[in-house]
Scaffold this motif. Sequence first.
Motif, short mmCIF file in Angstrom:
data_model
loop_
_atom_site.label_atom_id
_atom_site.label_comp_id
_atom_site.label_asym_id
_atom_site.label_seq_id
_atom_site.Cartn_x
_atom_site.Cartn_y
_atom_site.Cartn_z
N UNK A 182 0.83 -1.21 0.00
CA UNK A 182 0.00 0.00 0.00
C UNK A 182 0.87 1.26 0.00
N UNK A 183 1.85 1.29 0.89
CA UNK A 183 2.71 2.47 1.00
C UNK A 183 3.47 2.73 -0.29
N UNK A 184 4.01 1.69 -0.89
CA UNK A 184 4.77 1.85 -2.13
C UNK A 184 3.88 2.36 -3.26
N UNK A 185 2.70 1.78 -3.38
CA UNK A 185 1.79 2.16 -4.46
C UNK A 185 1.33 3.60 -4.32
N UNK A 186 0.94 3.99 -3.11
CA UNK A 186 0.39 5.33 -2.92
C UNK A 186 1.46 6.41 -2.99
N UNK A 187 2.68 6.08 -2.64
CA UNK A 187 3.79 7.02 -2.86
C UNK A 187 3.95 7.31 -4.34
N UNK A 188 3.88 6.25 -5.15
CA UNK A 188 4.05 6.39 -6.60
C UNK A 188 2.95 7.26 -7.20
N UNK A 189 1.73 7.11 -6.70
CA UNK A 189 0.61 7.88 -7.21
C UNK A 189 0.70 9.35 -6.81
N UNK A 190 1.36 9.62 -5.68
CA UNK A 190 1.52 11.00 -5.25
C UNK A 190 0.64 11.39 -4.07
N UNK A 195 -2.06 6.13 5.60
CA UNK A 195 -2.23 5.57 6.93
C UNK A 195 -3.41 4.65 7.03
N UNK A 196 -4.01 4.60 8.22
CA UNK A 196 -5.10 3.68 8.47
C UNK A 196 -6.17 4.32 9.34
N UNK A 197 -7.38 3.79 9.21
CA UNK A 197 -8.47 4.22 10.09
C UNK A 197 -9.37 3.02 10.36
N UNK A 212 3.45 1.25 8.95
CA UNK A 212 3.50 2.30 7.92
C UNK A 212 4.77 3.14 8.09
N UNK A 213 5.09 3.48 9.33
CA UNK A 213 6.28 4.29 9.59
C UNK A 213 7.54 3.62 9.06
N UNK A 214 7.58 2.29 9.13
CA UNK A 214 8.74 1.54 8.67
C UNK A 214 8.81 1.45 7.14
N UNK A 215 7.71 1.78 6.47
CA UNK A 215 7.66 1.56 5.02
C UNK A 215 7.47 2.81 4.18
N UNK A 216 7.35 3.99 4.81
CA UNK A 216 7.19 5.22 4.04
C UNK A 216 7.67 6.43 4.83
#
Length: 269
Positions: A182-190, A195-197, A212-216
Motif C-alpha cells: 500500500x505504502x509503495x503504491x500510494x507514494x508512486x501515485x503521489x 495511513x489507516x483508520x 506504515x512508519x517503517x515503510x514510508x
Amino acid sequence: MIHLLDGSAGTALWAMAEAAGVKKKSVWLYNIEQPEFVTELHRRYIEAGSELIQANTFSVNRFSVERESELSAAEVVTAAVKLAKQAAEGTGVRVYATFGPLPILMEPYGKLSIAETEAAYTELASAAAEAGADIIVLETFMDLRMMEVAAKAAKSFGLPVFCSMTFAKRHRTMMGDTVKKIAQSLETIGADAVGMNCSAGPVEALEIIREFKENTALPLYFKPNSGMGESYGADQFASEIAPALEFVSYVGGCCGCDEEYIKEIKKLL
C-alpha cells in the motif's frame, strides 16, 4: 507537527438523531433534511480542539445517493462541504471532504469497471473542490486497486489527497493488501499522506501505523476506532494511541469516538 482531526460522523449523527426522536437514515441525508445536526457536530469537534473537520460526505457516492433520492452525489457533497465551511468560518479550522469505498466491488470480483470507478470518484472530488474543501481524504478502503483509481481521480483537482486503508487480520486488508504494498503504491501515485483508520481498535491500530512508519516517509494519517466488541473509553483510548504521537502527522478517532475522545487526545498534544 501533529494536526488534530475530529472523531466519528456516522455514529455521532445517528446518536443525535435518536436523541431528537428523528428516524435513523443514511447519514448523508442529514446534510439535506437535518442540517442542524451536522452543524452541531462540527461545532462540538471545533470546541474540542479539532484543527481539521470532516464534511459529512463519507458515504456519498452516485450509487447510494441515486438509489435513495432524486439528488445527485455532487449536490450532496456540495451541501456537506458548505455546512462544514460555515461551521469553521473564522476559526482557522480546515475542512476535509472524506470519501469511502464504493458499494460495488471492482472487476473481476464485482461488476464495476475501472472507468466507472474513476467517473464516480471524479464526480465526488470535483464537487468537493468546487465547494471549497481544503483536503480530500479517501478512507476505510479495503481494496488497494479501488484506492489507486480514486486517488488518481482526486489528485487531478489540485488539493492534497490523504489515503487511508482499513485492515483485517494479520495487518492485511480484506483483499489481502499489505502495508508495504500500500505504502509503495500510494507514494508512486503521489498521495500527500497515508495511513489507516477504523479497523480493530487502538491497540492493533498502533501496530499497523508503526508498520506504515517503517515503510514510508510520507506524513501518516491515524484514525482508529474505539474498539470492536470491547469499547475503549476516551481516556484509555488516548493512552493506548499515545505512542503514535511521536511520529504521526494527523490523528483523530473513527467509529465510536465522539468529542470527548478528541478532548483527551488534545490533552496529550
